[in-house]
Structure formats: structure tokens, C-alpha cells
Design an enzyme around this catalytic site. Structure first.
Site, mmCIF file in Angstrom:
data_model
loop_
_atom_site.group_PDB
_atom_site.id
_atom_site.type_symbol
_atom_site.label_atom_id
_atom_site.label_comp_id
_atom_site.label_asym_id
_atom_site.label_seq_id
_atom_site.Cartn_x
_atom_site.Cartn_y
_atom_site.Cartn_z
ATOM 1 N NE ARG A 39 42.378 -21.313 8.764
ATOM 2 C CZ ARG A 39 43.614 -21.172 9.257
ATOM 3 N NH1 ARG A 39 44.334 -22.235 9.551
ATOM 4 N NH2 ARG A 39 44.135 -19.976 9.433
ATOM 5 N NE ARG A 63 52.178 -12.578 9.351
ATOM 6 C CZ ARG A 63 52.205 -11.369 9.873
ATOM 7 N NH1 ARG A 63 53.351 -10.855 10.309
ATOM 8 N NH2 ARG A 63 51.096 -10.666 9.988
ATOM 9 C CD GLN A 91 40.464 -21.569 3.802
ATOM 10 O OE1 GLN A 91 40.505 -20.441 3.327
ATOM 11 N NE2 GLN A 91 40.878 -21.855 5.027
ATOM 12 C CE1 TYR A 103 36.580 -13.075 5.666
ATOM 13 C CE2 TYR A 103 38.050 -14.860 6.314
ATOM 14 C CZ TYR A 103 37.858 -13.552 5.903
ATOM 15 O OH TYR A 103 38.938 -12.715 5.729
#
Length: 355
Positions: free
Chosen positions: A224, A312, A98, A177
Site C-alpha cells: 500500500r 467508509r 495488513q 507510518y
């Protein structure tokens, strides 16, 4: 849910199953952005995923937003990633890097550089550095020439990723971002070709993705997104229109996949994004972290996505695929160890056989 364990082709890559590992910042690289032996172990432990998407990797020094995050802008960084990709492939998984430019998130204490953004709009909160937490500062607005150079930085990092043995790259256009900063209504205040209208605000993400695709093959590139996400004080007034415009602009040539992170309880928005994208669609859903098998049944059973990415559950569980097949038991992730530290909360979670 049986379809979750069937192979799937995503662009030029074949994944052994449809349960993917979502990208997660873990801050275990060296201060100069090198992957470590501990990172080799961490990713290898999770290689039952059909596809591993790494933590965010900065494409340039100024793109670094956090301490001890890895890079792909030097020969030493490329070489440091090779043991990771070799180990993951040997264990039977595919792996994408990524590429994440943090934009206005960052600090000179990290890089010696002032962070950059579409406009000089300061982010709230703090940056964590070797000197401890410091207030975020106002970024410097990118010039047109610097925007073009930033696109080239993404291209160079993508080429480095292929050299390092990755199967492809995921461009990080989410979570507040740089790419999402250009998409936003409150951080992108530009009046030139990179701001203002929806068509202009999607221009930078589109140009990044297309340039990377031209360099390494669009079928090795994923994107993404996180429509409507307010992380890091991002505002998007009409995410359905914004992201439909973005996805329509990226439909040709086809990418390997689009990866959406659900950040609100709004499955209708997710379905709109699915309808706007005719290629492979990966969903990182809102889900009960104690029962990822339920999310798989819901998402794959309803055809909302072609594959499901978990964060997670992969963080806390070696052998997650085996656990899903038996509907548990699952380890519980420890938030105190998410960012930085050593093996504790990183590589010491019990494997499935000993859970």
C-alpha cells in the site's frame, strides 16, 4: 461497471469481484493485541468484498502506534486471528493481513517502549492511550542492525499471517507510518545507505517487501502506498519520481498487487503510478462516499485500476455489493464510532435487506 462484479486473480489469490475492502483502524482488539469475537462478526459481515484487507496489524511490540490494535507477533495472536480468516473464507471472500509498523507514532504508555523511526524527528499531535491522550515524544533513531531486525519482524509477521489462515499480506507503506517515514524528505534525515538519495530512501521499503515475498511468495504480497500524502506531517518533495523509483525496484518478481490511496485531487499522479506498475493495481480513490458506484464506473471504466478499494462504504454497509448494484441506498458512517468502543458503529449497521 459490470466488470466490478467479475472475478479477478491477484497473484496466488482469486477474488470473487473487483470491489475490495480497504484497511481501516477500528481499535477493537484487546489491549494485548488479540482479535476478538466482535472482530469475527465485523469482518464476516463484510465478506461480500472480493478481497478484505484488514486493519493495520503490528509486526512487533514497538511497531504498535495506537491502543487496542491487533498484532501478529505471538502465538496467541495468531490463534486469535484464525476464527476471523475461517469465517471470511466460509462466507466466500479472500482476506489479506495488513502489516503496519507505526514507526515514530506510538508511546511508552502503550508498549513500555520508545517508538522508533529513521531519524529522531518528533511527530505532531497526541497518542491515545489507556491513560488518555498524551503528547507524542521524539522517537529513537534506528541503528543499522535494528533496521535489519525490523525487516525480519515483518517477515515473521507475514509467516504468522499465513499460519493464521490469511491468503496473503499487504505491507503498509502509506499514511505516514514507518515505511513512508523512510521515504519522506522530512523524517528521514539519515546520511547512510538508508537515507539521502531517492535510491537510498526507497531501500528500506524495497528490502521489507522483497524479504516478505521471499518468505511467503511474492504472489501473496501487496504493497500500500499513498504518494504525496501529508498525513502525520510527512513531506515528499517529488512523489512521482520517488514512487516510480520504488515501483521499478519491486517489479521482479511480481507482487500480488500495488494498492494506492489517493489523498489529493491529482488523478494525473495516479495515472503515473499506474503506468509505472505493470502488475495488478488497486485504487482507493477520492470519491463521493454517498455514491461509491460512481467511483467504480469512473475508475474501472477508464482502466485506471484493476480493482477498487473502499473504506467508509464498507465500514457503514453490510451487503455493500448488493447496494452498489442498485446504486444505493447506503448507510452513512458515524465518525464518533470509528476508533474504539463496542458494537455500536461497528457491527450494528443495518444489512442491505433492512436498509
Amino acid at each position: 461497471m459490470t466488470t466490478a462484479f467479475e472475478p479477478i486473480t491477484i497473484g496466488a489469490t482469486t477474488a470473487a469481484n473487483r470491489v475490495f475492502m480497504a484497511p481501516m483502524t477500528r481499535n477493537r482488539a484487546t489491549l494485548d493485541g488479540l482479535a476478538t469475537d466482535m472482530m469475527v462478526e465485523y469482518y464476516t459481515q463484510r465478506s461480500d468484498a472480493g478481497l478484505i484487507i484488514t486493519e493495520g496489524i503490528q509486526p512487533s511490540p514497538v511497531g504498535q502506534g495506537y491502543i487496542s490494535t491487533p498484532g501478529l507477533h505471538s502465538g496467541e495472536q495468531v490463534a486469535a486471528w484464525r476464527p476471523v480468516t475461517d469465517a471470511v473464507h466460509a462466507a466466500g471472500s479472500a482476506i489479506f493481513a495488513q502489516i503496519m509498523h507505526a514507526g515514530r507514532i506510538g508511546h511508552p504508555f502503550l508498549t513500555g517502549l520508545t517508538p522508533v523511526a529513521p531519524s529522531a524527528v518528533k511527530a505532531p499531535g497526541h497518542c491515545f492511550t489507556a491513560e488518555g491522550p498524551v503528547d507524542n515524544i521524539a522517537p529513537r533513531e534506528l541503528t543499522d542492525e535494528e533496521i535489519l531486525q525490523t525487516i525480519e519482524d515483518h517477515v515473521a509477521a507475514a509467516r504468522n499471517a499465513i499460519e493464521a489462515g490469511f491468503d496473503g499480506v499487504e505491507i503498509h507503506g502509506a499514511n505516514g507510518y514507518l515505511l513512508q517515514q523512510f521515504l519522506s524528505d522530512n523524517v528521514n534525515l539519515r546520511t547512510d545507505r538508508w537515507g539521502g538519495s531517492v535510491e537510498n530512501r526507497v531501500r528500506f521499503p524495497v528490502e521489507v517487501v522483497k524479504a516478505v515475498g521471499a518468505a511467503i511468495g511474492a504472489d501473496r504480497v501487496g504493497l500500500r502506498i499513498s504518494p504525496g500524502n501529508n498525513d502525520l506531517d510527512i513531506v515528499e518533495n517529488n512523489p512521482a519520481e520517488l514512487y516510480t523509483t520504488l515501483l521499478n525496484a519491486l517489479s521482479d518478481p511480481p507482487l500480488a498487487y500495488v494498492h494506492m490511496r489517493e489523498t489529493k485531487d491529482d488523478r494525473d499522479l495516479t495515472r503515473k503510478m499506474r503506468a509505472a506498475w505493470s502488475g495488478r493495481f488497486v485504487l482507493n480513490p477520492l470519491y463521493d462516499v454517498d455514491a461509491p458506484h460512481k467511483a467504480l464506473t469512473e475508475v474501472l471504466g477508464d482502466g485506471i485500476a484493476d480493482a477498487v478499494a473502499f473504506a467508509r462504504p464498507f465500514l457503514a454497509n453490510q451487503g455493500l455489493i448488493a447496494r452498489i448494484k442498485t446504486e444505493g441506498p447506503y448507510n452513512t458512517a458515524d465518525p464518533k464510532s470509528f476508533y474504539g468502543g463496542g458494537a455500536e458503529g461497528y457491527t450494528d449497521y443495518p444489512a442491505a435487506a433492512s436498509a
